[in-house]
Motif scaffolding. Structure first.
Motif, PDB file in Angstrom:
ATOM      1  N   UNK A 285       7.769  26.973  -9.628  1.00 25.28           N
ATOM      2  CA  UNK A 285       7.332  28.317  -9.265  1.00 25.28           C
ATOM      3  C   UNK A 285       7.772  29.377 -10.256  1.00 25.28           C
ATOM      4  N   UNK A 286       8.309  28.961 -11.391  1.00 28.43           N
ATOM      5  CA  UNK A 286       8.699  29.895 -12.447  1.00 28.43           C
ATOM      6  C   UNK A 286       7.483  30.107 -13.346  1.00 28.43           C
ATOM      7  N   UNK A 287       6.530  30.875 -12.835  1.00 27.06           N
ATOM      8  CA  UNK A 287       5.247  31.022 -13.508  1.00 27.06           C
ATOM      9  C   UNK A 287       5.336  31.827 -14.805  1.00 27.06           C
ATOM     10  N   UNK A 288       6.305  32.740 -14.885  1.00 30.52           N
ATOM     11  CA  UNK A 288       6.462  33.519 -16.117  1.00 30.52           C
ATOM     12  C   UNK A 288       6.832  32.587 -17.276  1.00 30.52           C
ATOM     13  N   UNK A 289       7.780  31.689 -17.035  1.00 33.92           N
ATOM     14  CA  UNK A 289       8.171  30.726 -18.063  1.00 33.92           C
ATOM     15  C   UNK A 289       7.028  29.766 -18.359  1.00 33.92           C
ATOM     16  N   UNK A 290       6.353  29.315 -17.325  1.00 33.78           N
ATOM     17  CA  UNK A 290       5.227  28.392 -17.506  1.00 33.78           C
ATOM     18  C   UNK A 290       4.149  29.039 -18.375  1.00 33.78           C
ATOM     19  N   UNK A 291       3.851  30.294 -18.120  1.00 34.73           N
ATOM     20  CA  UNK A 291       2.842  31.013 -18.900  1.00 34.73           C
ATOM     21  C   UNK A 291       3.245  31.092 -20.372  1.00 34.73           C
ATOM     22  N   UNK A 292       4.505  31.423 -20.617  1.00 34.82           N
ATOM     23  CA  UNK A 292       5.000  31.539 -21.986  1.00 34.82           C
ATOM     24  C   UNK A 292       4.929  30.192 -22.707  1.00 34.82           C
ATOM     25  N   UNK A 293       5.217  29.112 -22.008  1.00 38.35           N
ATOM     26  CA  UNK A 293       5.237  27.794 -22.642  1.00 38.35           C
ATOM     27  C   UNK A 293       3.848  27.164 -22.737  1.00 38.35           C
TER      28      UNK A 293
ATOM     29  N   UNK B  41      -1.240  32.614 -10.137  1.00 32.86           N
ATOM     30  CA  UNK B  41       0.108  32.057 -10.284  1.00 32.86           C
ATOM     31  C   UNK B  41       0.820  32.785 -11.416  1.00 32.86           C
ATOM     32  N   UNK B  42       1.527  33.856 -11.077  1.00 34.71           N
ATOM     33  CA  UNK B  42       2.313  34.593 -12.053  1.00 34.71           C
ATOM     34  C   UNK B  42       1.527  35.578 -12.895  1.00 34.71           C
ATOM     35  N   UNK B  43       0.238  35.655 -12.688  1.00 35.55           N
ATOM     36  CA  UNK B  43      -0.623  36.595 -13.411  1.00 35.55           C
ATOM     37  C   UNK B  43      -1.597  37.187 -12.407  1.00 35.55           C
ATOM     38  N   UNK B  44      -2.207  38.293 -12.787  1.00 34.16           N
ATOM     39  CA  UNK B  44      -3.245  38.851 -11.934  1.00 34.16           C
ATOM     40  C   UNK B  44      -4.469  37.945 -11.961  1.00 34.16           C
ATOM     41  N   UNK B  45      -5.182  37.908 -10.865  1.00 36.47           N
ATOM     42  CA  UNK B  45      -6.382  37.067 -10.817  1.00 36.47           C
ATOM     43  C   UNK B  45      -7.393  37.561 -11.844  1.00 36.47           C
TER      44      UNK B  45
ATOM     45  N   UNK C  24      13.719  11.065 -28.725  1.00 34.49           N
ATOM     46  CA  UNK C  24      13.126  10.613 -27.465  1.00 34.49           C
ATOM     47  C   UNK C  24      13.821  11.212 -26.255  1.00 34.49           C
ATOM     48  N   UNK C  25      15.063  11.606 -26.403  1.00 30.22           N
ATOM     49  CA  UNK C  25      15.830  12.098 -25.269  1.00 30.22           C
ATOM     50  C   UNK C  25      15.423  13.487 -24.818  1.00 30.22           C
ATOM     51  N   UNK C  26      14.869  14.286 -25.706  1.00 33.45           N
ATOM     52  CA  UNK C  26      14.492  15.649 -25.357  1.00 33.45           C
ATOM     53  C   UNK C  26      13.153  15.697 -24.662  1.00 33.45           C
ATOM     54  N   UNK C  27      12.942  16.756 -23.930  1.00 34.79           N
ATOM     55  CA  UNK C  27      11.668  16.929 -23.237  1.00 34.79           C
ATOM     56  C   UNK C  27      10.716  17.706 -24.128  1.00 34.79           C
ATOM     57  N   UNK C  28       9.448  17.403 -23.994  1.00 33.05           N
ATOM     58  CA  UNK C  28       8.429  18.116 -24.766  1.00 33.05           C
ATOM     59  C   UNK C  28       8.231  19.511 -24.179  1.00 33.05           C
ATOM     60  N   UNK C  29       7.601  20.375 -24.950  1.00 28.56           N
ATOM     61  CA  UNK C  29       7.286  21.719 -24.460  1.00 28.56           C
ATOM     62  C   UNK C  29       6.388  21.640 -23.236  1.00 28.56           C
ATOM     63  N   UNK C  30       5.459  20.681 -23.240  1.00 29.30           N
ATOM     64  CA  UNK C  30       4.585  20.528 -22.079  1.00 29.30           C
ATOM     65  C   UNK C  30       5.406  20.162 -20.847  1.00 29.30           C
ATOM     66  N   UNK C  31       6.355  19.230 -20.999  1.00 23.52           N
ATOM     67  CA  UNK C  31       7.200  18.829 -19.867  1.00 23.52           C
ATOM     68  C   UNK C  31       7.987  20.024 -19.328  1.00 23.52           C
ATOM     69  N   UNK C  32       8.539  20.825 -20.233  1.00 18.92           N
ATOM     70  CA  UNK C  32       9.298  22.006 -19.814  1.00 18.92           C
ATOM     71  C   UNK C  32       8.394  23.014 -19.103  1.00 18.92           C
ATOM     72  N   UNK C  33       7.195  23.199 -19.627  1.00 15.71           N
ATOM     73  CA  UNK C  33       6.240  24.115 -18.999  1.00 15.71           C
ATOM     74  C   UNK C  33       5.839  23.599 -17.619  1.00 15.71           C
ATOM     75  N   UNK C  34       5.594  22.296 -17.527  1.00  9.39           N
ATOM     76  CA  UNK C  34       5.208  21.685 -16.245  1.00  9.39           C
ATOM     77  C   UNK C  34       6.327  21.827 -15.222  1.00  9.39           C
TER      78      UNK C  34
END
Length: 140
Positions: A44-52, A76-80, A28-38
């Protein structure tokens, strides 16, 4: 080891409950992948958000699909890429995510990368409005 055999079941129960509690608390203490991506997206770290977000979206997570659509629509971190945005919005909207439904409605109203289609826009707006989306209710 417990010498009194009558206390052995209590000792084992206590030992197993302690182990179970330890496993539960560490999971329960760890964050989910979705939480980390969010968090990455909001920072504003869109590269990491995209990967996650990408594997989550591919596995069917409607919110991740919506956010990928947003990233491609708004650069946001990618071409339109409206085709990619529409693809991800459709996947999320088909699962009933109102935010994706209203984005599709707006795209069809404006005719962005798709032919302007007020009937299609109305369909998505109605589906979002049924869920109480205020923006969709004003579109109808």
């Amino acid at each position: 080891m417990v010498k009194n055999k009558s206390l052995r079941p209590l000792f084992l129960l206590k030992k197993n409950l302690t182990l179970l509690l330890l496993v539960f608390l560490t999971s329960c203490g760890g964050k989910s992948e979705f939480d980390l991506a969010q968090e990455a997206f909001q920072a504003g770290d869109y590269a990491t958000a995209l990967v996650k977000f990408t594997p989550l979206a591919k596995s069917g997570d409607a919110k991740a699909q919506y956010i990928l659509g947003l990233m491609y629509e708004r650069e946001y971190g990618v071409g339109q890429d409206y085709a990619a945005a529409i693809k991800w919005y459709l996947k999320a909207a088909d699962q009933g995510l109102a935010e994706a439904q209203i984005r599709l409605a707006q795209i069809y109203i404006k005719g962005v990368s798709v032919p302007r289609d007020y009937w299609e826009a109305m369909k998505w707006s109605r589906l979002a409005a049924i869920q109480g989306n205020a923006e969709a209710e004003t579109n109808i």
